[in-house]
Design an enzyme around this catalytic site. Structure first.
Site, PDB file in Angstrom:
ATOM      1  N   TYR A 128      28.241  44.498  30.586  1.00  0.00           N
ATOM      2  CA  TYR A 128      28.763  44.815  31.930  1.00  0.00           C
ATOM      3  C   TYR A 128      27.924  45.936  32.542  1.00  0.00           C
ATOM      4  CZ  TYR A 128      32.314  45.295  35.608  1.00  0.00           C
ATOM      5  OH  TYR A 128      32.986  45.326  36.822  1.00  0.00           O
ATOM      6  N   SER A 150      29.707  48.248  40.030  1.00  0.00           N
ATOM      7  CA  SER A 150      30.879  48.914  39.439  1.00  0.00           C
ATOM      8  C   SER A 150      30.469  50.337  39.063  1.00  0.00           C
ATOM      9  CB  SER A 150      31.300  48.164  38.168  1.00  0.00           C
ATOM     10  OG  SER A 150      32.110  48.974  37.347  1.00  0.00           O
TER      11      SER A 150
HETATM   12  N1  LIG Z   1      38.698  44.507  39.058  1.00  0.00           N
HETATM   13  C1  LIG Z   1      38.096  45.658  38.806  1.00  0.00           C
HETATM   14  O1  LIG Z   1      38.669  46.600  38.219  1.00  0.00           O
HETATM   15  C2  LIG Z   1      36.670  45.873  39.254  1.00  0.00           C
HETATM   16  C3  LIG Z   1      36.141  47.174  39.231  1.00  0.00           C
HETATM   17  C4  LIG Z   1      34.833  47.365  39.609  1.00  0.00           C
HETATM   18  C5  LIG Z   1      34.057  46.286  39.986  1.00  0.00           C
HETATM   19  N2  LIG Z   1      34.585  45.038  39.999  1.00  0.00           N
HETATM   20  C6  LIG Z   1      33.715  43.939  40.373  1.00  0.00           C
HETATM   21  O2  LIG Z   1      34.227  43.289  41.522  1.00  0.00           O
HETATM   22  C7  LIG Z   1      33.864  41.918  41.499  1.00  0.00           C
HETATM   23  C8  LIG Z   1      35.095  41.065  41.691  1.00  0.00           C
HETATM   24  O3  LIG Z   1      36.024  41.405  40.683  1.00  0.00           O
HETATM   25  P1  LIG Z   1      37.540  40.919  40.721  1.00  0.00           P
HETATM   26  O4  LIG Z   1      38.330  41.935  39.994  1.00  0.00           O
HETATM   27  O5  LIG Z   1      37.923  40.541  42.105  1.00  0.00           O
HETATM   28  O6  LIG Z   1      37.420  39.628  39.811  1.00  0.00           O
HETATM   29  P2  LIG Z   1      38.362  38.347  39.808  1.00  0.00           P
HETATM   30  O7  LIG Z   1      38.190  37.721  38.478  1.00  0.00           O
HETATM   31  O8  LIG Z   1      39.754  38.676  40.276  1.00  0.00           O
HETATM   32  O9  LIG Z   1      37.701  37.411  40.923  1.00  0.00           O
HETATM   33  C9  LIG Z   1      36.460  36.809  40.739  1.00  0.00           C
HETATM   34  C10 LIG Z   1      36.497  35.411  41.341  1.00  0.00           C
HETATM   35  O10 LIG Z   1      35.225  34.787  41.078  1.00  0.00           O
HETATM   36  C11 LIG Z   1      35.489  33.420  40.868  1.00  0.00           C
HETATM   37  N3  LIG Z   1      34.407  32.771  40.120  1.00  0.00           N
HETATM   38  C12 LIG Z   1      34.166  32.862  38.782  1.00  0.00           C
HETATM   39  N4  LIG Z   1      33.130  32.088  38.434  1.00  0.00           N
HETATM   40  C13 LIG Z   1      32.696  31.484  39.580  1.00  0.00           C
HETATM   41  C14 LIG Z   1      31.672  30.562  39.856  1.00  0.00           C
HETATM   42  N5  LIG Z   1      30.869  30.062  38.880  1.00  0.00           N
HETATM   43  N6  LIG Z   1      31.499  30.140  41.134  1.00  0.00           N
HETATM   44  C15 LIG Z   1      32.295  30.606  42.112  1.00  0.00           C
HETATM   45  N7  LIG Z   1      33.291  31.498  41.922  1.00  0.00           N
HETATM   46  C16 LIG Z   1      33.501  31.921  40.666  1.00  0.00           C
HETATM   47  C17 LIG Z   1      36.795  33.388  40.069  1.00  0.00           C
HETATM   48  O11 LIG Z   1      37.423  32.123  40.139  1.00  0.00           O
HETATM   49  C18 LIG Z   1      37.588  34.505  40.710  1.00  0.00           C
HETATM   50  O12 LIG Z   1      38.480  34.042  41.702  1.00  0.00           O
HETATM   51  C19 LIG Z   1      33.148  41.686  40.158  1.00  0.00           C
HETATM   52  O13 LIG Z   1      31.765  41.761  40.365  1.00  0.00           O
HETATM   53  C20 LIG Z   1      33.623  42.857  39.326  1.00  0.00           C
HETATM   54  O14 LIG Z   1      32.698  43.214  38.320  1.00  0.00           O
HETATM   55  C21 LIG Z   1      35.878  44.800  39.644  1.00  0.00           C
END
Ligand SMILES: NC(=O)c1ccc[n+]([C@@H]2O[C@H](COP(=O)([O-])OP(=O)(O)OC[C@H]3O[C@@H](n4cnc5c(N)ncnc54)[C@H](O)[C@@H]3O)[C@@H](O)[C@H]2O)c1
Length: 262
Positions: free
Chosen positions: A174, A151
């Site tokens: 984070y 991120s």
């Molecule tokens: N959304 C944002 O603004 C953003 C920005 C920068 C980086 N990110 C990064 O991108 C990545 C994905 O983020 P996102 O927004 O898609 O999150 P999200 O919460 O929408 O999706 C994450 C998925 O991981 C699954 N998950 C959780 N625990 C689990 C486990 N133990 N085993 C298997 N699956 C599991 C959840 O069920 C969920 O569907 C993360 O690493 C996040 O830090 C997100």
């Protein structure tokens, strides 16, 4: 379905974790648009089933789905072993799973050690354990590409001024986890040199998701053209990394943030 992507992932089997989530589901869709075969996985069965139905309707015979909990080594091994029974080879893995503790986002002053240790363990420890298992597979195959998701918060300190009056913040853990993800990407890429293996990382900016207007405006002012991103913006950068066009890119952290970190 017609290839609507600028990049071609024909004959590539791509494993996507966290595929029921915002970024993971969009990565799966974008990889399919670029002709990949995808294996989608998530801990949330019902959400995963929905994504599976939608994608396999659009791309019949191009999607496999496994529900698995990747916070344990057993869950990771279950996933990879079962995927390999069906498809023989995993060409690439995009690790979007994002497990969080109940106390996630509590704020620095209220942080409880049990939540902190759980998040460090599930997110950073989980990414390391996932890397270990997928590298076992890639090493045997003598090829493979792992993409981790960090991120902008792992690249530099949060812009706390964006959150004033919104109740939002960006947790200290984070930043620790996400900078750790960038560090392990480099470690893994170098450790597996000369084996036909690559490890890269993508650091997205914030994804638009009903945030308060005041936050969005401040955030937008620190970007160049777009401001907050859509999951598609991130997915298309990941498809580029998955494609042969990025063949010389290894151990890299690709920042996809419309200039937020400038
Ligand atoms: N959304 C944002 O603004 C953003 C920005 C920068 C980086 N990110 C990064 O991108 C990545 C994905 O983020 P996102 O927004 O898609 O999150 P999200 O919460 O929408 O999706 C994450 C998925 O991981 C699954 N998950 C959780 N625990 C689990 C486990 N133990 N085993 C298997 N699956 C599991 C959840 O069920 C969920 O569907 C993360 O690493 C996040 O830090 C997100």
């Amino acid at each position: 379905m017609k290839n609507s992507s600028s990049f071609n992932l024909s004959n590539k089997n791509v494993l996507i974790t966290g595929a029921a989530g915002r970024i993971g589901s969009e990565v799966a869709k974008a990889a399919l648009e670029a002709n990949a075969f995808v294996i989608i996985t998530d801990i949330k069965e019902t959400k995963l089933e929905k994504v599976y139905k939608k994608l396999s309707n659009l791309y019949p015979d191009k999607v496999l789905s496994f529900c698995a909990d990747l916070s344990s080594q057993k869950g990771i091994e279950y996933l990879i072993n079962n995927a390999l029974l069906k498809i023989n080879k995993i060409d690439a893995a995009v690790h979007c799973a994002y497990p969080t503790s109940e106390g996630w986002g509590e704020g620095f002053e209220n942080l409880k050690s049990e939540n902190l240790y759980q998040d460090l363990s599930m997110q950073l420890g989980g990414a390391i354990m996932f890397s270990q298992s997928i590298m076992r597979c890639f090493t045997k195959q003598k090829s493979g590409h792992l993409i981790h998701i960090s991120s902008i918060q792992g690249v530099q300190a949060p812009k706390f001024e964006h959150y004033v009056g919104t109740g939002m913040s960006s947790p200290i853990e984070y930043t620790a986890i996400k900078s750790g993800i960038i560090a392990i990407t480099k470690w893994l890429a170098k450790y597996h040199h000369s084996q036909g293996i690559r490890v890269n990382c993508v650091s997205p900016g914030g994804i638009l998701d009903s945030q308060p207007e005041s936050f969005l405006n401040r955030y937008r002012n620190d970007c160049t053209n777009i401001g907050m991103l859509s999951p598609k913006d991130v997915a298309s950068a990941i498809v580029f990394l998955l494609s042969p066009a990025s063949i010389a890119i290894n151990g890299h952290n690709l920042i996809v943030d419309d200039g937020w970190t400038l």
